[in-house]
Each structure stands twice: as C-alpha cells, then as structure tokens.
Design a protein around this motif. Structure first.
Motif, PDB file in Angstrom:
ATOM      1  N   ALA A 193       0.736  -1.274   0.036  1.00  0.00           N
ATOM      2  CA  ALA A 193       0.025   0.002   0.004  1.00  0.00           C
ATOM      3  C   ALA A 193       0.860   1.150   0.076  1.00  0.00           C
ATOM      4  N   THR A 194       0.417   2.466  -0.598  1.00  0.00           N
ATOM      5  CA  THR A 194       0.992   3.800  -0.299  1.00  0.00           C
ATOM      6  C   THR A 194       0.095   4.639   0.472  1.00  0.00           C
ATOM      7  N   GLU A 195       0.643   5.595   1.117  1.00  0.00           N
ATOM      8  CA  GLU A 195      -0.153   6.552   1.798  1.00  0.00           C
ATOM      9  C   GLU A 195       0.367   7.840   1.466  1.00  0.00           C
ATOM     10  N   LYS A 196      -0.128   8.970   1.490  1.00  0.00           N
ATOM     11  CA  LYS A 196       0.187  10.232   1.352  1.00  0.00           C
ATOM     12  C   LYS A 196      -0.757  11.057   2.171  1.00  0.00           C
ATOM     13  N   GLU A 197      -0.160  11.646   3.521  1.00  0.00           N
ATOM     14  CA  GLU A 197      -0.925  12.707   4.204  1.00  0.00           C
ATOM     15  C   GLU A 197      -0.402  14.077   3.712  1.00  0.00           C
ATOM     16  N   THR A 198      -1.455  15.034   3.919  1.00  0.00           N
ATOM     17  CA  THR A 198      -0.990  16.401   3.552  1.00  0.00           C
ATOM     18  C   THR A 198      -0.014  16.671   4.672  1.00  0.00           C
ATOM     19  N   GLY A 199       1.146  17.160   4.142  1.00  0.00           N
ATOM     20  CA  GLY A 199       2.058  18.081   5.080  1.00  0.00           C
ATOM     21  C   GLY A 199       3.103  16.892   5.407  1.00  0.00           C
ATOM     22  N   PHE A 200       3.239  15.723   4.801  1.00  0.00           N
ATOM     23  CA  PHE A 200       3.943  14.778   4.924  1.00  0.00           C
ATOM     24  C   PHE A 200       4.591  13.885   3.734  1.00  0.00           C
ATOM     25  N   PRO A 201       5.795  13.153   3.707  1.00  0.00           N
ATOM     26  CA  PRO A 201       6.246  12.432   2.600  1.00  0.00           C
ATOM     27  C   PRO A 201       5.345  11.436   2.101  1.00  0.00           C
ATOM     28  N   PHE A 202       5.520  11.019   0.919  1.00  0.00           N
ATOM     29  CA  PHE A 202       4.994   9.770   0.340  1.00  0.00           C
ATOM     30  C   PHE A 202       5.478   8.626   1.142  1.00  0.00           C
ATOM     31  N   ALA A 203       4.699   7.469   1.555  1.00  0.00           N
ATOM     32  CA  ALA A 203       5.136   6.437   2.325  1.00  0.00           C
ATOM     33  C   ALA A 203       4.616   5.054   1.480  1.00  0.00           C
ATOM     34  N   VAL A 204       5.454   4.060   1.692  1.00  0.00           N
ATOM     35  CA  VAL A 204       5.285   2.576   1.186  1.00  0.00           C
ATOM     36  C   VAL A 204       4.866   1.976   2.479  1.00  0.00           C
ATOM     37  N   MET A 205       4.103   0.961   2.398  1.00  0.00           N
ATOM     38  CA  MET A 205       3.888  -0.289   3.356  1.00  0.00           C
ATOM     39  C   MET A 205       3.818  -1.256   2.699  1.00  0.00           C
ATOM     40  N   ALA A 206       4.472  -2.686   3.355  1.00  0.00           N
ATOM     41  CA  ALA A 206       4.284  -3.995   2.630  1.00  0.00           C
ATOM     42  C   ALA A 206       4.355  -4.736   3.680  1.00  0.00           C
ATOM     43  N   GLY A 207       3.551  -5.850   3.610  1.00  0.00           N
ATOM     44  CA  GLY A 207       3.420  -6.790   4.364  1.00  0.00           C
ATOM     45  C   GLY A 207       3.111  -8.125   3.918  1.00  0.00           C
ATOM     46  N   PHE A 208       3.179  -9.447   4.818  1.00  0.00           N
ATOM     47  CA  PHE A 208       2.814 -10.584   4.052  1.00  0.00           C
ATOM     48  C   PHE A 208       2.188 -11.327   5.379  1.00  0.00           C
ATOM     49  N   LEU A 209       1.272 -12.443   5.111  1.00  0.00           N
ATOM     50  CA  LEU A 209       0.555 -13.195   6.088  1.00  0.00           C
ATOM     51  C   LEU A 209       0.720 -14.637   5.605  1.00  0.00           C
ATOM     52  N   TYR A 210       1.392 -15.648   6.616  1.00  0.00           N
ATOM     53  CA  TYR A 210       1.638 -16.796   6.325  1.00  0.00           C
ATOM     54  C   TYR A 210       1.033 -17.714   7.148  1.00  0.00           C
ATOM     55  N   LYS A 211       0.231 -18.768   6.702  1.00  0.00           N
ATOM     56  CA  LYS A 211      -0.426 -19.818   7.450  1.00  0.00           C
ATOM     57  C   LYS A 211       0.279 -21.108   7.472  1.00  0.00           C
ATOM     58  N   PRO A 212       0.978 -21.366   8.529  1.00  0.00           N
ATOM     59  CA  PRO A 212       1.853 -22.545   8.673  1.00  0.00           C
ATOM     60  C   PRO A 212       0.936 -23.781   8.928  1.00  0.00           C
ATOM     61  N   VAL A 213      -0.126 -23.573   9.447  1.00  0.00           N
ATOM     62  CA  VAL A 213      -1.153 -24.586  10.043  1.00  0.00           C
ATOM     63  C   VAL A 213      -2.604 -23.728   9.989  1.00  0.00           C
ATOM     64  N   LYS A 214      -3.709 -24.549   9.896  1.00  0.00           N
ATOM     65  CA  LYS A 214      -4.861 -24.017   9.663  1.00  0.00           C
ATOM     66  C   LYS A 214      -5.434 -22.801  10.460  1.00  0.00           C
ATOM     67  N   TYR A 215      -5.241 -22.841  11.869  1.00  0.00           N
ATOM     68  CA  TYR A 215      -5.528 -21.872  12.838  1.00  0.00           C
ATOM     69  C   TYR A 215      -4.690 -21.067  13.086  1.00  0.00           C
ATOM     70  N   PHE A 216      -3.494 -20.859  12.645  1.00  0.00           N
ATOM     71  CA  PHE A 216      -2.435 -20.071  13.151  1.00  0.00           C
ATOM     72  C   PHE A 216      -1.781 -19.358  11.949  1.00  0.00           C
ATOM     73  N   SER A 217      -1.619 -18.013  12.191  1.00  0.00           N
ATOM     74  CA  SER A 217      -1.037 -17.280  11.266  1.00  0.00           C
ATOM     75  C   SER A 217       0.271 -16.447  11.541  1.00  0.00           C
ATOM     76  N   LEU A 218       1.388 -16.358  10.705  1.00  0.00           N
ATOM     77  CA  LEU A 218       2.292 -15.455  11.044  1.00  0.00           C
ATOM     78  C   LEU A 218       2.350 -14.048  10.021  1.00  0.00           C
ATOM     79  N   ARG A 219       2.583 -12.867  10.557  1.00  0.00           N
ATOM     80  CA  ARG A 219       2.273 -11.719   9.997  1.00  0.00           C
ATOM     81  C   ARG A 219       3.758 -10.912   9.911  1.00  0.00           C
ATOM     82  N   SER A 220       4.132 -10.066   9.235  1.00  0.00           N
ATOM     83  CA  SER A 220       5.183  -9.216   9.095  1.00  0.00           C
ATOM     84  C   SER A 220       5.034  -8.093   8.313  1.00  0.00           C
TER      85      SER A 220
END
Length: 267
Positions: A193-220
């Motif tokens: 995703a990208t974000e631009k707030e008035t008065g602040f620089p352009f920002a980029v965000m990235a993340g992933f979600l991984y499910k090693p097992v059915k009911y549990f997920s890791l995120r970063s």
C-alpha cells in the motif's frame, strides 16, 4: 516530564499514524485490500462487507513507543446484512493531560459485481488540559475491487472534507491510500500500500501473512517515512480470534498491541 510526554504524543500521532487493529498493525498497515476483521471500520471500511457473521472486537495497547501514558483502547462491531454491512468503532487514546476519543460509523455495499464502496464518519473529541476541548467530524470513503478472486485493489481517502481542530486549518491531515492484496497461495498473502498525508512525505507499506497451519498465522511488514518494521501472529479457536502485534519506531521503543475478536459463527 508530562509536558515532554505531550510533545512526544503529538509528534507520534501526527508523524507516525497507525491504524487500529492488531492484525493491521502487524502487517505495517499494508492490508488496505485484504478482507478485514471488525477493526477495518477504522482503516478501510469497504473491507467489512465480506465479514459473514456478526463480529465484536476489543484491543489494548499498553503504551505506545514505551510511554505508558500513551495507552489506547479500541472496540469494533460489525453487523452484516444481505446486501450491505454496517460497522461501529469506539476508541480512546492518551491520558489526563491529553485525551483523544473517537466514534466511527460506517456502511459498505457492493455497487456492482466485485466492486465495493463504503463511507464512514468519525467524530473526534480532543481534550488538552488548560487548552480546552475540540470536536471534529471527519468523512471517509473507501473502495475495494476484485480484479479476480485472488487479486484485489483498494483505495481510501480519510478526512475527505478537510475537517480540522478549532479555527486553524490543517490540524487533521487528509490521507490518501492505495493498495493491493494478492493471495499467492492458500497459505500466503502479499500486501502493498501507499499513503500520502497532507504535509508529510509519500510512504510505502508492505506486509505478508503466512499460515503454516490452519488456525495459526504469522505476519510481518515494513514501511517508509519513517522507517518502521512490524511482526505478529493470529490464533483462532472456535468463535475467537486472538491477535498480537509489535512494531518499531525510528526513535522510540517498541509498541505491543493485543486484540481479541468474537465471531457469532465459527471462523
């Protein structure tokens, strides 16, 4: 010391906004186009449409950036209907010298096949000791479009009406966001995703979600302007989803965020 805390609080609120929801925070707020949980009402309310059961969520941040005075509580509720969904959010942030409260009301519906539109309003109340109280009404809009089942794109504008504090313009930024979400596989989702707030620089965000097992997920995730990193996990059990997030700040200490969501049907 309290004066220093207020100064820090204002800096981190304006210069390092973080959306509510431990899931969203653990992905460094890159999940603009990821099917959401109840806390999507605070970030991009178009994502509440595909929540297929009533949901109630509560979360607690014991002290942002290492300052216990900057604790926050948030609550969210989503009620789905056959053709639309409505959401309500409540939040409280700060301490006796500086206190922010907000109430969010939103509605999302499918404008055409695969194209979701949403509008929400945020009533923001700010109280600074010895300076008085300010109330502001913000209008937010968001969209979510399914390019195909596994690839989505989203767009949002927060505070599209340019609401501010008191008589001085620009106290609350207008925020433009654009993002993508791709289900690389059944177990791995990539968000950007990208974000631009008035008065602040352009920002980029990235993340992933991984499910090693059915009911549990890791995120970063990671973000720019300022540079931030995040991580966390989610655990589902019966009607409950438990979430944890931790994220950095380039100057201050780590922030820990905890959340629980109750679904009236099993996840």
């Amino acid at each position: 010391m309290k004066v220093i805390i207020i100064a820090v609080l204002i800096v981190v609120k304006i210069g390092a906004q973080w959306g509510e929801g431990a899931k969203q925070a653990s992905l460094c707020n890159s999940a603009l186009a990821l099917a959401g949980d109840a806390f999507a009402i605070f970030n991009s309310s178009a994502n509440i449409l595909h929540i297929n059961s009533r949901q109630f969520g509560a979360e607690y941040t014991p002290g942002k950036f290492g300052f216990k005075q900057l604790s926050s509580f948030h609550f969210a509720y989503v009620e789905p209907f056959s053709n639309f969904s409505i959401g309500v959010g409540l939040g409280s942030y700060g301490f006796e010298l500086y206190k922010e409260n907000e109430l969010v009301l939103g509605l999302a519906c499918e404008a055409s096949k695969g194209f979701i539109v949403s509008a929400s309003t945020t009533l923001s109340n700010l109280k600074i000791q010895n300076y008085g109280i300010s109330n502001s009404l913000l209008i937010n809009v968001s969209t979510l479009y399914y390019i195909y089942e596994k690839l989505r794109t989203g767009f949002a504008v927060n505070n599209i009406n340019g609401a501010s504090r008191g008589n001085e313009a620009g106290q609350i930024p207008i925020v433009f966001l654009y993002g993508w979400s791709w289900d690389v596989s059944e177990d791995f989702v990539l968000n950007i995703a990208t974000e631009k707030e008035t008065g602040f620089p352009f920002a980029v965000m990235a993340g992933f979600l991984y499910k090693p097992v059915k009911y549990f997920s890791l995120r970063s995730g990671a973000a720019t302007n300022p540079t931030k990193y995040s991580a966390g996990f989610g655990l589902t059990y019966s009607h409950f989803q438990f979430d944890y997030a931790v994220y950095t700040h380039p100057v201050f200490e780590l922030t820990h965020q905890f959340g629980v969501i109750f679904s009236f049907l099993p996840f």
